[in-house]
Design a protein around this motif. Structure first.
Motif, PDB file in Angstrom:
ATOM      1  N   LEU A  91       1.877  -0.321  -3.484  1.00  0.00           N
ATOM      2  CA  LEU A  91       2.752  -1.323  -2.498  1.00  0.00           C
ATOM      3  C   LEU A  91       3.510  -0.033  -1.558  1.00  0.00           C
ATOM      4  CD1 LEU A  91       2.768  -3.041  -5.106  1.00  0.00           C
ATOM      5  CD2 LEU A  91       5.025  -4.006  -4.253  1.00  0.00           C
ATOM      6  N   VAL A  92       3.115  -0.360  -0.346  1.00  0.00           N
ATOM      7  CA  VAL A  92       3.743   0.545   0.618  1.00  0.00           C
ATOM      8  C   VAL A  92       4.592  -0.377   1.731  1.00  0.00           C
ATOM      9  CG1 VAL A  92       2.835   1.724   2.692  1.00  0.00           C
ATOM     10  CG2 VAL A  92       1.321   1.441   0.959  1.00  0.00           C
ATOM     11  N   ASN A  93       5.618   0.166   2.050  1.00  0.00           N
ATOM     12  CA  ASN A  93       6.664  -0.114   2.831  1.00  0.00           C
ATOM     13  C   ASN A  93       6.587   0.384   4.261  1.00  0.00           C
ATOM     14  OD1 ASN A  93       9.022  -2.089   3.269  1.00  0.00           O
ATOM     15  ND2 ASN A  93      10.079  -0.296   3.816  1.00  0.00           N
ATOM     16  N   ILE A  94       6.558  -0.133   5.122  1.00  0.00           N
ATOM     17  CA  ILE A  94       6.536   0.725   6.541  1.00  0.00           C
ATOM     18  C   ILE A  94       7.585   0.157   7.262  1.00  0.00           C
ATOM     19  CG2 ILE A  94       5.182   1.377   8.672  1.00  0.00           C
ATOM     20  CD1 ILE A  94       2.382   0.288   7.091  1.00  0.00           C
ATOM     21  N   GLY A  95       8.885   0.994   7.214  1.00  0.00           N
ATOM     22  CA  GLY A  95      10.032   0.558   8.082  1.00  0.00           C
ATOM     23  C   GLY A  95       9.988   1.969   8.883  1.00  0.00           C
ATOM     24  N   GLY A  96      11.173   2.494   9.048  1.00  0.00           N
ATOM     25  CA  GLY A  96      11.310   3.607   9.858  1.00  0.00           C
ATOM     26  C   GLY A  96      10.484   4.514   9.318  1.00  0.00           C
ATOM     27  N   MET A  97      10.550   4.890   8.164  1.00  0.00           N
ATOM     28  CA  MET A  97       9.678   5.820   7.189  1.00  0.00           C
ATOM     29  C   MET A  97       8.734   5.009   6.358  1.00  0.00           C
ATOM     30  SD  MET A  97      11.041   8.667   8.166  1.00  0.00           S
ATOM     31  CE  MET A  97      12.410   8.409   9.397  1.00  0.00           C
ATOM     32  N   GLY A  98       7.654   5.605   6.004  1.00  0.00           N
ATOM     33  CA  GLY A  98       6.656   5.227   4.976  1.00  0.00           C
ATOM     34  C   GLY A  98       7.051   5.377   3.587  1.00  0.00           C
ATOM     35  N   ASN A  99       6.777   4.492   2.810  1.00  0.00           N
ATOM     36  CA  ASN A  99       7.273   4.826   1.457  1.00  0.00           C
ATOM     37  C   ASN A  99       6.113   3.891   0.269  1.00  0.00           C
ATOM     38  OD1 ASN A  99       8.774   2.431   0.538  1.00  0.00           O
ATOM     39  ND2 ASN A  99      10.107   3.275   2.120  1.00  0.00           N
ATOM     40  N   LEU A 100       5.818   4.549  -0.656  1.00  0.00           N
ATOM     41  CA  LEU A 100       4.953   3.686  -1.516  1.00  0.00           C
ATOM     42  C   LEU A 100       5.335   3.767  -3.155  1.00  0.00           C
ATOM     43  CD1 LEU A 100       3.074   5.788  -3.041  1.00  0.00           C
ATOM     44  CD2 LEU A 100       1.704   5.846  -0.913  1.00  0.00           C
ATOM     45  N   THR A 101       4.994   2.787  -3.853  1.00  0.00           N
ATOM     46  CA  THR A 101       5.116   2.691  -5.155  1.00  0.00           C
ATOM     47  C   THR A 101       3.538   2.379  -5.879  1.00  0.00           C
ATOM     48  OG1 THR A 101       7.156   1.694  -5.051  1.00  0.00           O
ATOM     49  CG2 THR A 101       6.058   1.519  -7.143  1.00  0.00           C
ATOM     50  N   VAL A 102       3.096   3.192  -6.757  1.00  0.00           N
ATOM     51  CA  VAL A 102       1.783   3.028  -7.440  1.00  0.00           C
ATOM     52  C   VAL A 102       2.142   2.359  -8.840  1.00  0.00           C
ATOM     53  CG1 VAL A 102      -0.093   4.155  -8.290  1.00  0.00           C
ATOM     54  CG2 VAL A 102       1.175   5.247  -6.780  1.00  0.00           C
ATOM     55  N   GLN A 129      -4.572  11.992  -2.507  1.00  0.00           N
ATOM     56  CA  GLN A 129      -3.781  12.533  -3.513  1.00  0.00           C
ATOM     57  C   GLN A 129      -3.998  11.506  -4.936  1.00  0.00           C
ATOM     58  OE1 GLN A 129      -0.136  13.187  -1.257  1.00  0.00           O
ATOM     59  NE2 GLN A 129      -0.205  15.173  -1.512  1.00  0.00           N
ATOM     60  N   LEU A 130      -3.871  10.314  -4.369  1.00  0.00           N
ATOM     61  CA  LEU A 130      -3.635   9.228  -5.402  1.00  0.00           C
ATOM     62  C   LEU A 130      -4.846   8.694  -6.194  1.00  0.00           C
ATOM     63  CD1 LEU A 130      -0.873   7.081  -4.239  1.00  0.00           C
ATOM     64  CD2 LEU A 130      -0.589   8.749  -5.567  1.00  0.00           C
ATOM     65  N   ASP A 131      -6.003   8.382  -5.466  1.00  0.00           N
ATOM     66  CA  ASP A 131      -7.312   8.031  -5.901  1.00  0.00           C
ATOM     67  C   ASP A 131      -7.939   8.762  -6.980  1.00  0.00           C
ATOM     68  OD1 ASP A 131      -7.299   5.590  -4.583  1.00  0.00           O
ATOM     69  OD2 ASP A 131      -8.644   6.324  -3.165  1.00  0.00           O
ATOM     70  N   PRO A 132      -7.852  10.369  -6.753  1.00  0.00           N
ATOM     71  CA  PRO A 132      -8.323  11.260  -7.824  1.00  0.00           C
ATOM     72  C   PRO A 132      -7.369  11.000  -9.136  1.00  0.00           C
ATOM     73  CG  PRO A 132      -8.487  12.363  -5.673  1.00  0.00           C
ATOM     74  CD  PRO A 132      -7.451  11.247  -5.544  1.00  0.00           C
ATOM     75  N   HIS A 133      -6.190  11.026  -9.017  1.00  0.00           N
ATOM     76  CA  HIS A 133      -5.224  10.999  -9.984  1.00  0.00           C
ATOM     77  C   HIS A 133      -5.659   9.854 -10.908  1.00  0.00           C
ATOM     78  CE1 HIS A 133      -1.501  12.274 -12.085  1.00  0.00           C
ATOM     79  NE2 HIS A 133      -1.162  10.891 -11.959  1.00  0.00           N
ATOM     80  N   PHE A 134      -5.773   8.618 -10.261  1.00  0.00           N
ATOM     81  CA  PHE A 134      -5.852   7.357 -10.950  1.00  0.00           C
ATOM     82  C   PHE A 134      -7.513   6.956 -10.963  1.00  0.00           C
ATOM     83  CE2 PHE A 134      -1.494   7.258  -9.575  1.00  0.00           C
ATOM     84  CZ  PHE A 134      -0.657   6.738 -10.629  1.00  0.00           C
TER      85      PHE A 134
END
Length: 393
Positions: A176-187, A305-310
């Motif tokens: 889940l990616v939120n693109i507001g002023g900054m970008g942030n995500l939850t896996v 960063q995330l794909d290799p981890h998961f």
């Protein structure tokens, strides 16, 4: 005086969530019905409104976010002014829904972030809770970040708790990616269970640099790239884009991590604007490349960063926040990620209302005296119930 019994024991509550983000566009207000708590939470959006800031107020907020132009007395004044505006937003969303404030169990406000220093356990969100409580006559919750920071967390991101509760899928791994002023995500790996550790952090710039460059290029006539039209008319300058990405040390920092206007700000936008002009690029080319910078910061994070981890088991990406309306950004993101990229609407949720809804849910957990932070995301040493309470006067 209102008598409030804690923990809150009502199964179903009516709440208003308020959110004003780093884009400083205005205040999002979501009127919601919440049933239950924790992983049993069910939420229904009843009505959504945005109270926009006028240009003069935006400029005042931007100035107090910069140490060089801020002052203690102006922060104090804006704390009250924004409290009044947030109360206005809460009142508007309730009345426009045809209900009365007496029907509302509580208001939950994120406030307006002025400065965030996670490495020093310091943060400041303004929009006085006592003013909101007085003007609405409602129990008011807010100022969530400090409780997490007091136990070693970064006080951000806050929304992953809600992402976990509402969007975990038994069949698909999701980002889940939120693109507001900054970008942030939850896996959210598929089949995630309550209490499991999750990854969530800020990816870097969202709309902040795009918006600032649009203002620079139009002398303030436009505040954002509506639908990504300017970027679509331009050409991404790949060599310059690579310079931006390679020069950004935040992107390769280990997580959990958080960022804000302390790093991605008007000063950075001015630097990029000048670089683009010096290179002879058109206004549209600069917008396209700066937009691609946001895209690359997100795609780099997920792919490298995330794909290799998961083990490649992150099947789809859901986008919320203002960035979802930028067609150029969404199309580029799907191309670079090589998997479905969908708006929140495609899973039956509101992209625009998501963060305001999230703070209503965080307030609900606080009033039920349940933990509402995610230590694996913020770096906190323990679960805590974030928030502060003000009773109506």
């Amino acid at each position: 005086m209102t008598k409030l019994h804690l923990p809150l024991e009502k199964e179903s509550v009516l709440a208003v969530g308020l959110m004003s983000g780093t884009s400083v566009d205005g205040i999002d207000a979501a009127l919601v019905k919440i049933n239950g708590s924790g992983f049993e939470t069910e939420v229904e959006l009843i009505h959504f409104e945005t109270v926009n800031y006028d240009n003069a107020l935006k400029e005042r907020i931007f100035k107090v976010c910069e140490p060089k132009t801020s002052s203690v007395d102006e922060v104090c004044r804006l704390n009250v002014v924004l409290g009044e505006k947030m109360a206005e937003a809460a009142i508007k969303v309730v009345t426009e829904a045809g209900l009365s404030l007496g029907d509302v169990d509580f208001v939950s406000s994120h406030g307006q972030t002025i400065y965030h220093l996670p490495d020093e356990a310091a943060t400041l969100q303004i929009g006085e809770l006592a003013v909101i409580a007085k003007k609405t006559g409602c129990v008011t919750v807010g100022d969530f970040r400090p409780s997490d920071m007091a136990v070693g967390g970064q006080g951000a991101p806050l929304v992953p708790f809600v992402d976990m509760v509402l969007f975990t899928s038994a069949k698909k791994g999701r980002v889940l990616v939120n693109i507001g002023g900054m970008g942030n995500l939850t896996v959210l790996p598929k089949g995630l269970e309550q209490g499991a550790d999750i990854l969530a952090f800020d990816t870097g710039p969202g709309n902040v640099l795009i918006d600032e460059v649009v203002r620079l290029g139009t002398n303030g006539a436009k505040a954002f790239d509506n639908g990504g039209e300017l970027a679509e008319a331009g050409e991404i300058k790949e060599k310059w884009l690579a310079e931006m990405v390679n020069g950004d040390s935040y992107l390769t920092q280990p997580f959990p991590k958080s960022t804000g206007r302390e790093y991605y700000n008007k000063g950075m936008a001015e630097k990029l604007w000048k670089e683009g002009q010096d290179k002879g690029y058109s206004f549209e080319d600069i917008i396209a490349t700066v937009t691609a910078y946001t895209v690359r910061s997100i795609s780099y994070t997920i792919v490298e960063q995330l794909d290799p981890h998961f083990n490649g088991e992150l099947d789809e990406v859901l986008i919320g926040g203002g960035g979802v309306h930028n067609r150029f950004l969404m199309e580029r993101l799907e191309k670079e990620l090589g998997r479905p990229v969908m708006s929140m609407e495609e899973v039956g949720f509101s992209s625009d209302a998501k963060e305001a809804i999230a703070f209503a849910i965080l307030g609900n957990e606080f009033l039920r005296q349940q933990p509402n932070n995610v230590p694996s995301a913020t770096g906190a040493s323990k679960l805590v119930s974030m928030g502060k309470l003000v009773l109506p006067i």
